[in-house]
Scaffold this motif. Structure first.
Motif, mmCIF file in Angstrom:
data_model
loop_
_atom_site.group_PDB
_atom_site.id
_atom_site.type_symbol
_atom_site.label_atom_id
_atom_site.label_comp_id
_atom_site.label_asym_id
_atom_site.label_seq_id
_atom_site.Cartn_x
_atom_site.Cartn_y
_atom_site.Cartn_z
ATOM 1 N N LEU A 65 0.652 -0.750 0.261
ATOM 2 C CA LEU A 65 -0.100 -0.079 -0.085
ATOM 3 C C LEU A 65 0.823 0.861 0.141
ATOM 4 C CD1 LEU A 65 -2.578 -1.346 2.497
ATOM 5 C CD2 LEU A 65 -2.656 -0.401 0.097
ATOM 6 N N GLU A 66 2.180 1.352 0.900
ATOM 7 C CA GLU A 66 3.302 2.820 1.041
ATOM 8 C C GLU A 66 2.984 2.648 -0.976
ATOM 9 O OE1 GLU A 66 2.871 -0.353 3.189
ATOM 10 O OE2 GLU A 66 2.283 1.692 5.166
ATOM 11 N N ASP A 67 3.572 1.443 -0.813
ATOM 12 C CA ASP A 67 3.850 1.770 -3.231
ATOM 13 C C ASP A 67 2.959 2.392 -3.405
ATOM 14 O OD1 ASP A 67 6.426 0.309 -2.013
ATOM 15 O OD2 ASP A 67 5.761 -1.407 -3.177
ATOM 16 N N THR A 68 1.758 2.527 -3.301
ATOM 17 C CA THR A 68 0.335 3.152 -4.357
ATOM 18 C C THR A 68 0.718 4.324 -3.495
ATOM 19 O OG1 THR A 68 -0.660 0.765 -3.918
ATOM 20 C CG2 THR A 68 -1.888 3.005 -4.865
ATOM 21 N N VAL A 69 0.353 4.871 -2.459
ATOM 22 C CA VAL A 69 0.478 5.515 -2.007
ATOM 23 C C VAL A 69 2.174 6.710 -2.485
ATOM 24 C CG1 VAL A 69 1.635 5.999 0.400
ATOM 25 C CG2 VAL A 69 -0.057 7.860 -0.029
#
Length: 237
Positions: A65-69
């Motif tokens: 999810l951190e990759d997405t944000v």
């Protein structure tokens, strides 16, 4: 059937699944104001309304999810914010006209100067003062998310040095105190603030100075790991 055979035959489309997105409340400090980055939506639903930067998870590009944000924020600002923290999850059948949806939200901070040149070239992105944003009619439930993020940031400003991430890499102690005061919404006692910051050894003296009001002021930077430090008592006490 073993697990390998089960997975080979498994069809994730056989079950209903909500829309899943990631959104970010990106804060900065400029002209004595706390500001939030908003994006004007160019597509339906909620076309033409201001919204938080974010979007759908890419299964091919994102491992976490951190990759997405960080990917979404870099697309809008040109840089990756130095501070990103998960805020919470918001979901429901009525928050998005396209269907049942879930968004995982993050709070982030960045120096205005770090992305100023990039944002000047984009017409559908703007930094807006938090007080103005709270009076706007935003897309989806983004105002609710912003209010939650603001509450969290106020608490962070009371017991940590997290607000420093909204400043340039090198800053003075008065600038650090000012950003804390703007977020908290009240003045802090100067001597007490400086003493507690210095005792905690959260800053590094860069050896440089900047002239402020006729006198040179020392420029500091954040020591590695300072963002994880929490004061025993709130800074306002």
């Amino acid at each position: 059937m073993n697990e390998k055979e089960f997975l080979a035959a498994y069809n994730k489309g056989s079950f209903e699944a909500p829309l899943v997105t990631v959104d970010a409340v990106l804060f900065t400090y400029q002209d004595g104001q706390l500001k939030v980055l908003l994006v004007e939506r160019s597509n339906h639903p909620e076309k033409g309304k201001w919204a938080l930067p974010g979007g759908f998870i890419s299964e091919s590009e994102d491992k976490t999810l951190e990759d997405t944000v960080t990917r979404k924020l870099k697309e809008k600002t040109g840089v990756v914010p130095p501070y990103v923290e998960q805020l919470g999850t918001f979901g429901g059948a009525c928050r998005d006209k396209r269907g049942w949806s879930v968004t995982i939200c993050y709070t982030a901070l960045i120096a205005y100067q770090a992305c100023e040149s990039k944002l000047e070239t984009i017409s559908d992105v703007a930094w807006l003062p938090i007080e103005k944003v709270k009076k706007m009619h935003l897309a989806f439930d983004h105002l609710k998310i912003i209010n939650k993020a603001h509450e969290r940031l106020i608490q962070k400003a009371l017991y940590s040095i997290i607000p420093a991430y909204a400043l340039p890499r090198k800053f003075t102690l008065p600038e650090l105190q000012q950003v804390h005061e703007v977020i908290i919404g009240k003045p802090l006692q100067k001597k007490s603030f400086r003493r507690r910051i210095e005792q905690a050894e959260l800053l590094v003296d860069t050896g440089e100075k900047r002239t402020e009001r006729g006198r040179p002021a020392t420029l500091y930077s954040l020591r590695a790991g300072s963002g994880k430090y929490t004061f025993v008592r709130n800074l306002e006490q």
